[in-house]
Design a protein around this motif. Structure first.
Motif, PDB file in Angstrom:
ATOM      1  N   GLY A 340       0.649  -0.999  -0.128  1.00 43.58           N
ATOM      2  CA  GLY A 340       0.093   0.147  -0.060  1.00 43.58           C
ATOM      3  C   GLY A 340       0.719   1.199  -0.030  1.00 43.58           C
ATOM      4  O   GLY A 340       0.297   2.281   0.163  1.00 43.58           O
ATOM      5  N   ALA A 341       2.155   1.163  -0.206  1.00 39.06           N
ATOM      6  CA  ALA A 341       2.934   2.480  -0.092  1.00 39.06           C
ATOM      7  C   ALA A 341       2.404   3.274  -1.307  1.00 39.06           C
ATOM      8  O   ALA A 341       2.229   3.035  -2.514  1.00 39.06           O
ATOM      9  N   SER A 342       2.833   4.494  -1.159  1.00 39.97           N
ATOM     10  CA  SER A 342       2.408   5.675  -2.046  1.00 39.97           C
ATOM     11  C   SER A 342       3.373   6.646  -2.253  1.00 39.97           C
ATOM     12  O   SER A 342       3.901   6.940  -1.326  1.00 39.97           O
ATOM     13  N   PHE A 343       3.617   7.411  -3.451  1.00 39.75           N
ATOM     14  CA  PHE A 343       4.395   8.396  -3.608  1.00 39.75           C
ATOM     15  C   PHE A 343       3.636   9.559  -4.189  1.00 39.75           C
ATOM     16  O   PHE A 343       3.366   9.267  -5.659  1.00 39.75           O
ATOM     17  N   ASN A 344       3.204  10.609  -3.498  1.00 41.64           N
ATOM     18  CA  ASN A 344       2.204  11.506  -3.989  1.00 41.64           C
ATOM     19  C   ASN A 344       2.882  12.622  -4.724  1.00 41.64           C
ATOM     20  O   ASN A 344       2.039  13.640  -5.387  1.00 41.64           O
ATOM     21  N   GLN A 345       4.117  12.334  -5.328  1.00 35.83           N
ATOM     22  CA  GLN A 345       4.470  13.461  -6.170  1.00 35.83           C
ATOM     23  C   GLN A 345       5.393  12.847  -7.551  1.00 35.83           C
ATOM     24  O   GLN A 345       6.428  13.356  -7.644  1.00 35.83           O
ATOM     25  N   GLN A 346       4.760  11.950  -7.842  1.00 34.85           N
ATOM     26  CA  GLN A 346       5.395  11.183  -9.032  1.00 34.85           C
ATOM     27  C   GLN A 346       5.229  12.304 -10.344  1.00 34.85           C
ATOM     28  O   GLN A 346       4.098  13.035 -10.594  1.00 34.85           O
ATOM     29  N   ARG A 347       6.230  12.182 -11.140  1.00 34.43           N
ATOM     30  CA  ARG A 347       6.239  12.951 -12.418  1.00 34.43           C
ATOM     31  C   ARG A 347       6.715  12.275 -13.659  1.00 34.43           C
ATOM     32  O   ARG A 347       7.523  11.221 -13.464  1.00 34.43           O
ATOM     33  N   PRO A 348       6.389  12.658 -15.077  1.00 33.63           N
ATOM     34  CA  PRO A 348       6.827  11.872 -16.139  1.00 33.63           C
ATOM     35  C   PRO A 348       8.327  12.095 -16.119  1.00 33.63           C
ATOM     36  O   PRO A 348       9.134  12.937 -15.568  1.00 33.63           O
ATOM     37  N   ASN A 349       8.871  10.746 -16.642  1.00 32.04           N
ATOM     38  CA  ASN A 349      10.369  10.712 -16.733  1.00 32.04           C
ATOM     39  C   ASN A 349      11.075  12.029 -17.181  1.00 32.04           C
ATOM     40  O   ASN A 349      12.244  12.370 -16.666  1.00 32.04           O
ATOM     41  N   ASN A 350      10.636  12.495 -18.413  1.00 35.34           N
ATOM     42  CA  ASN A 350      11.455  13.818 -18.836  1.00 35.34           C
ATOM     43  C   ASN A 350      11.150  15.050 -18.136  1.00 35.34           C
ATOM     44  O   ASN A 350      11.776  15.949 -18.366  1.00 35.34           O
ATOM     45  N   ALA A 351      10.440  14.976 -16.809  1.00 34.43           N
ATOM     46  CA  ALA A 351      10.456  16.241 -15.996  1.00 34.43           C
ATOM     47  C   ALA A 351      11.230  16.025 -14.801  1.00 34.43           C
ATOM     48  O   ALA A 351      11.496  17.044 -14.078  1.00 34.43           O
ATOM     49  N   VAL A 352      12.218  15.035 -14.732  1.00 33.40           N
ATOM     50  CA  VAL A 352      12.814  14.696 -13.651  1.00 33.40           C
ATOM     51  C   VAL A 352      14.511  15.302 -13.709  1.00 33.40           C
ATOM     52  O   VAL A 352      14.970  14.915 -15.061  1.00 33.40           O
ATOM     53  N   ALA A 353      14.865  15.966 -12.880  1.00 35.11           N
ATOM     54  CA  ALA A 353      16.391  16.540 -13.038  1.00 35.11           C
ATOM     55  C   ALA A 353      17.233  15.516 -13.143  1.00 35.11           C
ATOM     56  O   ALA A 353      17.135  14.774 -12.059  1.00 35.11           O
ATOM     57  N   LYS A 354      18.185  15.328 -13.928  1.00 35.27           N
ATOM     58  CA  LYS A 354      19.108  14.412 -14.043  1.00 35.27           C
ATOM     59  C   LYS A 354      20.290  14.549 -13.096  1.00 35.27           C
ATOM     60  O   LYS A 354      20.430  15.751 -12.493  1.00 35.27           O
ATOM     61  N   PRO A 355      21.200  13.631 -12.495  1.00 37.31           N
ATOM     62  CA  PRO A 355      22.187  13.795 -11.630  1.00 37.31           C
ATOM     63  C   PRO A 355      23.363  14.367 -12.401  1.00 37.31           C
ATOM     64  O   PRO A 355      24.084  14.788 -11.776  1.00 37.31           O
ATOM     65  N   ASN A 356      23.364  14.543 -13.554  1.00 38.80           N
ATOM     66  CA  ASN A 356      24.594  14.687 -14.449  1.00 38.80           C
ATOM     67  C   ASN A 356      25.937  14.154 -14.005  1.00 38.80           C
ATOM     68  O   ASN A 356      26.856  15.016 -13.841  1.00 38.80           O
TER      69      ASN A 356
END
Length: 389
Positions: A340-356
């Motif tokens: 039942g775990a949830s993560f309420n701030q998921q976003r599309p992959n292309n919106a995620v800042a990369k670690p670079n």
């Protein structure tokens, strides 16, 4: 031959299984050794060598993430120092003790231990730059007193220690690097505290039961990798970023990878202020308030972790002080959620800042389905000098 095989039910089943196994192997960088061990990319670098103890410095080339390769900790100019005495004197360290290595041995040093021992530190141990504390081959407990302080240092490896039951310390003097007297402030009782330090690798330690936190990365510390550790029985686990007013932590970069959180970890796995944290391939065995928290709009990429919610109570992974702000930067990518775990701030992959990551920091992320075996041996290892770890 293949066409005949396809006509047989048993052969068709075998082909399907082969294809599935091949796909899993290609999608997840997991190595199974001849002994049956399933290793992550850090461990496969050194744990398959049964003669690891003959060249301990090979470990420094195995780090990943923001710490990069710890190549400045190795070389012919390294002093190999063996701790033979578990006693401690904060002002007049005896030869053979861990504190003597930090205060009286200059330059690069690789510290090991003659045998199993419990070290009760009188005052916080100021770890010096270009130092490796390597507990492999012995059971080393730092407990019942002060613990480790990394203050304005660089190129430090802490590996294979059991740090627990640390005590808060009042301000006062202590002998530090180059045998200088250093006046330090109040210590809250963290297991490992970093202040204004960089290029730090914390790997394969077992940490628990401290009055404040287990690891603090604060006051401008950056380029830190926290990997393969076992965190348990702790309220506040890991703090990244000093306080809401310390703007230098905007430059902080930390990788949290292959760690096992639990049982009985309540919060801050990690809590991040400012800066960037790549939280990847960790296993979370429940939580109390939350698992990952953020304030002052940090960037946190939660990637391919396994979150197992507690049986009762809060099932939400994330706590975000700025949850009403649409610029929130706590993201989930390819995580797995159980119970039942949830993560309420998921976003599309292309919106995620990369670690670079640069070339020496980068690594291939495993599929979250592999997290259980990849974190099975998190914590301090019991290594024999006659076999692989």
């Amino acid at each position: 031959m293949i066409s005949k095989c396809i006509q047989m039910a048993s052969c068709r089943l075998a082909l399907v299984l082969t294809i599935v196994i091949t796909m899993l192997t290609l999608s997840s960088p997991v190595l199974a050794s001849s002994s049956g061990k399933v290793l992550n990319v850090i461990d496969e670098c050194w744990r398959l060598n049964p003669k690891w103890h003959r060249n301990r410095q090979e470990l420094a080339k195995c780090s990943i993430g923001y710490a990069g390769k710890m190549t400045r900790n190795v070389g012919p100019d390294v002093t190999e120092y063996v701790v033979t005495d578990p006693s401690d004197d904060a002002m007049n360290p005896k030869p053979g003790t861990l504190r003597y290595a930090m205060t009286n041995v200059g330059g690069k040093k690789w510290v090991t231990f003659e045998r199993d021992m419990k070290i009760k530190l009188q005052r916080p141990l100021l770890v010096s730059s270009f130092t490796t504390i390597d507990g492999r081959g012995a059971s080393i407990h730092i407990a019942g007193g002060a613990c480790l302080l990394l203050q304005r240092v660089t190129d430090v490896i802490i590996h294979g220690l059991r740090i627990h039951d640390c005590l808060a310390q009042g301000p006062g003097p202590v002998r530090g690097p180059d045998a200088k007297i250093v006046n330090i402030g109040h210590a809250d009782g963290d297991a490992i505290r970093m202040l204004s330090s960089s290029k730090i690798w914390i790997d394969h330690n077992t940490l628990y039961d401290c009055p404040d936190g287990l690891i603090d990365v604060t006051r401008g510390s950056t380029d830190v990798t926290i990997s393969n550790n076992w965190f348990r029985y702790q309220n506040k686990v890991m703090l990244l970023g000093h306080d809401d007013g310390f703007l230098r932590d905007r430059n902080m970069k930390v990788t949290v990878v292959f760690n096992y959180f639990g049982p009985n970890c309540h919060q801050r796995m990690p809590r991040v202020r400012f800066g960037y944290a790549h939280v990847v391939n960790n296993l979370y065995q429940g939580w109390g308030l939350y698992a990952i928290g953020g304030s002052m709009n940090p960037s946190v990429k939660s990637q391919a972790n396994l979150f197992i919610a507690p049986k009762t109570g809060n099932k939400e992974v994330v706590w975000n002080k700025n949850s009403g702000d649409t610029s929130s930067n706590l993201w989930s990518v390819n995580d797995i959620f159980e119970n039942g775990a949830s993560f309420n701030q998921q976003r599309p992959n292309n919106a995620v800042a990369k670690p670079n990551y640069n070339q020496e920091q980068q690594f291939e992320v495993a599929d979250a389905i592999s997290v259980r075996p990849l974190t099975k041996t998190s914590g301090a290892l019991r290594c024999s000098k006659r076999s692989t770890c």
